[in-house]
Design an enzyme around this catalytic site. Structure first.
Site, mmCIF file in Angstrom:
data_model
loop_
_atom_site.group_PDB
_atom_site.id
_atom_site.type_symbol
_atom_site.label_atom_id
_atom_site.label_comp_id
_atom_site.label_asym_id
_atom_site.label_seq_id
_atom_site.Cartn_x
_atom_site.Cartn_y
_atom_site.Cartn_z
ATOM 1 N N LYS A 121 13.917 -6.490 -18.505
ATOM 2 C CA LYS A 121 13.761 -6.570 -19.936
ATOM 3 C C LYS A 121 12.676 -7.241 -20.374
ATOM 4 O O LYS A 121 11.904 -7.100 -21.431
ATOM 5 C CB LYS A 121 15.319 -7.023 -20.587
ATOM 6 C CG LYS A 121 15.238 -7.052 -22.149
ATOM 7 C CD LYS A 121 16.562 -7.839 -22.436
ATOM 8 C CE LYS A 121 16.403 -9.398 -22.620
ATOM 9 N NZ LYS A 121 17.464 -10.115 -23.202
ATOM 10 N N ASP A 139 18.015 -4.795 -24.990
ATOM 11 C CA ASP A 139 18.750 -6.071 -24.904
ATOM 12 C C ASP A 139 20.360 -5.561 -25.587
ATOM 13 O O ASP A 139 20.634 -4.439 -25.552
ATOM 14 C CB ASP A 139 17.958 -6.782 -25.757
ATOM 15 C CG ASP A 139 18.105 -6.324 -27.387
ATOM 16 O OD1 ASP A 139 18.662 -5.422 -27.702
ATOM 17 O OD2 ASP A 139 17.728 -7.258 -28.199
#
Length: 218
Positions: A121, A139
């Site tokens: 991420k 997220d």
């Protein structure tokens, strides 16, 4: 799951709702963004933005941060969660940047995730925001929105959510979509009190329709 066409219709509605969606971590360059994203794990962007000005003023380069006393770094970020581990990670990350990349933040996901404190991420955020390289960072907001709208499977893991979005959304729109879905999830389709009653996507949201009927959510 909904089709690619319905997915893009939903995304376009989000674009209209949040035309100015952008990354909210404040940074001046790729190095500052990388450190800020590492610090943002399990912390809000607002809380990170409160500590980074003093941190970057004191340690503006990988070399300065790598040489900083650990306790000094801890003192500057102690208002955010997991600050001790994060202090160790950002110091180690700065050292690796110097040792392996000449002090420059790398431009590939493989190199980025090899750095301390950097997962997929974080790497995707840096690729997209620092270098404009197409990537979708999943997220908690992106995952929640994707599942509520049935863009992906309800039991999909984070990587599967990312891969599904990449298949359904044109590559040139990945970065824009990432930020737009975060804004939609952060300010509209929130975790505990989503604004279902005024949501233009309610018709395609199974959880939202159950909420409006007063039933237990999925």
């Amino acid at each position: 799951m909904i089709s690619k066409e319905k997915t893009m219709s939903a995304i376009e509605t989000m674009y209209e709702m949040f035309p100015e969606a952008h990354g909210e971590l404040v940074s001046k360059n790729a190095f500052e963004l990388l450190i800020a994203v590492i610090l943002s794990a399990q912390a809000t962007d607002v809380s990170v933005n409160k500590v980074t000005p003093a941190l970057f003023e004191a340690y503006p380069t990988p070399q300065a941060l790598s040489e900083a006393p650990l306790e000094d770094v801890i003192a500057k970020i102690k208002s955010i969660g997991l600050y001790r581990n994060k202090a160790k990670n950002i110091k180690a990350c700065a050292s690796e940047l110097l040792l392996r990349f000449g002090g420059e933040v790398p431009k590939t996901r493989e190199d980025l995730v090899s750095l301390p404190g950097v997962g997929r991420k974080t790497a995707n955020v840096v690729l997209g925001d620092a270098y404009g390289i197409p990537a979708i960072a999943v997220d908690t907001h992106v995952e929640r929105v994707s599942k509520r709208l049935r863009i992906c499977k309800l039991d999909a893991n984070v990587l599967e959510v990312e891969q599904t979005l990449m298949k359904k959304i044109p590559e040139p729109l990945w970065v824009k979509t990432h930020h737009t879905m975060i804004f939609f999830g952060r300010y509209h389709c929130t975790a505990r009190a989503p604004k279902c009653e005024i949501c233009p996507l309610l018709a395609m949201c199974q959880e939202g329709k159950l909420r409006m009927k007063g039933k237990k959510t999925i």
